[in-house]
Design an enzyme around this catalytic site. Structure first.
Site, mmCIF file in Angstrom:
data_model
loop_
_atom_site.group_PDB
_atom_site.id
_atom_site.type_symbol
_atom_site.label_atom_id
_atom_site.label_comp_id
_atom_site.label_asym_id
_atom_site.label_seq_id
_atom_site.Cartn_x
_atom_site.Cartn_y
_atom_site.Cartn_z
ATOM 1 N N ASP A 246 0.773 -1.148 0.258
ATOM 2 C CA ASP A 246 -0.074 0.014 -0.108
ATOM 3 C C ASP A 246 0.999 1.208 0.112
ATOM 4 O O ASP A 246 1.687 1.381 0.802
ATOM 5 C CB ASP A 246 -1.037 0.092 1.394
ATOM 6 N N ILE A 247 0.619 2.305 -1.064
ATOM 7 C CA ILE A 247 1.417 3.389 -1.037
ATOM 8 C C ILE A 247 1.068 4.243 0.158
ATOM 9 O O ILE A 247 -0.006 4.460 0.722
ATOM 10 C CB ILE A 247 1.296 4.284 -2.196
ATOM 11 N N GLU A 289 -4.885 2.423 -4.199
ATOM 12 C CA GLU A 289 -3.322 2.466 -4.085
ATOM 13 C C GLU A 289 -2.826 1.291 -3.567
ATOM 14 O O GLU A 289 -1.477 1.080 -3.245
ATOM 15 C CB GLU A 289 -2.760 3.525 -3.380
#
Length: 384
Positions: A246-247, A289
């Protein structure tokens, strides 16, 4: 009249009949026609088998490999290559059967170049020499020349759309003859027609299971592949792994620089993840994301090493958007199937385990990877 008398009567009658003169030319013609039609029947049976073979898979890379080997066997060539129209950009034909060297771009030919237009107009196979004479497109002809073609075959869909280009390479000499007869050219065009339909079907599946922005697989395709991988892992007693990323603070890129910047970050991160994997592994855009990865072979140490490598590459990468240098990091979680320690049966539970590892990474400060240990996690649940 007894049987012997009947036989004698027939023999006597046959002896009185005049014998037809032996016509060498006519008999030779009949033999040639018979041989020709026998070959036609055999080739039609071959085409039926080829059609069945092409229909047996919708996996894009496996299909192209099948087409290459069939063309090599049927046309007696030592190699073959296939250019396929890029379904996303629709601007180039990419050489899909040959991998580019590290750092090089995919070998491609523009859709609107003279070479492509000529092949569509001719609708038949041509030699490189003939193509040079007809088309003054030295740049793209030079590209084809690097592949050492003995025959260039257009892959035509519905008579007015060029879907790709088939290249037949060095030919095996049969009785010192290396040129293609008209019959052979017709045969390869029939194979090319079957190949075109199969490629288009596989391309449609590829597009429907691919995220158009990042070019990674979609969530549902990932789950389908993961289900198969779990079943196989149970049978072979091998380890497979799911990684989830996950960004970190992704919203700030959209809020600060706009959604185009967010898209740029997503695409760049996706490219880094994909370039860090083996060909047999699968990366997908899970949603927003978030990204998932299936490692088809990977114990804890190997899976953590791959995940950490991806995390470090992203941390060290220089993301430059509109002259702005962005610092991007990701958090990750890892789960590994183990028949004894973690015999997970359902793909959603497997992904949830990796997601739990990701959640722990987020809680512990982000920009790190955490391994989901089912024994520890279970113990925590019991204590709670």
């Amino acid at each position: 009249m007894d049987f012997d008398a009947i036989v004698d009567n027939i023999n006597s009658h046959n002896e009185k009949q005049p014998r037809k003169p032996f016509d060498l030319a006519k008999d030779k013609e009949i033999l040639e026609q018979s041989t020709y039609y026998e070959k036609r029947i055999y080739d039609l049976e071959q085409l039926l088998d080829i059609a069945k073979s092409f229909c047996s898979t919708l996996d894009f890379s496996k299909l192209l490999e099948s087409i290459v080997y069939i063309c090599m066997a049927q046309m007696h060539v030592l190699g073959a290559e296939i250019f396929v129209r890029d379904a996303i950009s629709n601007k180039v034909f990419n050489l899909e059967t040959s991998k580019p060297e590290k750092g090089e771009r995919k070998f491609s030919i523009p859709v609107n170049c003279p070479v492509s237009s000529t092949l569509l107009e001719l609708k038949r196979p041509v030699s490189l020499t003939e193509l040079k004479e007809i088309t003054k497109d030295s740049k793209n002809i030079a590209k084809l020349e690097k592949l050492s073609p003995t025959l260039i075959v257009p892959l035509i869909e519905k008579s007015n759309h060029l879907s790709g280009i088939l290249i037949l390479q060095e030919r095996i000499a049969i009785e010192e003859e290396t040129t293609y007869t008209e019959y052979e050219q017709n045969m390869i065009m029939s194979i090319a027609s079957l190949a075109t339909v199969a490629i288009n079907n596989a391309s449609l599946l590829e597009m429907s299971s691919t995220d158009m922005m990042t070019h990674l697989r979609l969530k549902y395709f990932f789950f389908n592949q993961l289900t198969e991988a779990i079943d196989k892992a149970y049978q072979t007693d091998e380890n497979i792994a799911v990684l989830m990323f996950d960004i970190d603070f992704f919203k700030k890129f959209n809020d600060t620089y706009g959604h185009e910047c967010g898209d740029f970050v997503l695409i760049s991160v996706a490219n880094i993840i994909k370039s860090s994997l083996r060909e047999t592994d699968i990366a997908s855009r899970y949603g927003g994301e978030e990204f998932t990865v299936l490692l088809r072979k990977g114990k804890k140490e190997e899976a953590m090493k791959v995940a950490e490598r991806i995390r470090k590459k992203i941390e060290d990468y220089d993301f430059v958007y509109n002259d702005q240098h962005l610092h991007v990091t990701v958090s990750g979680g890892v789960s590994v199937f183990d028949k004894e320690k973690n015999p997970v049966e359902l793909p959603n539970i497997f992904v949830n385990q990796a997601d739990s590892g990701l959640y722990m990474s987020k809680n512990n400060g982000r920009n790190q990877v955490t391994f989901f240990d089912p024994a520890v996690h279970k113990l925590k649940d019991e204590n709670e």
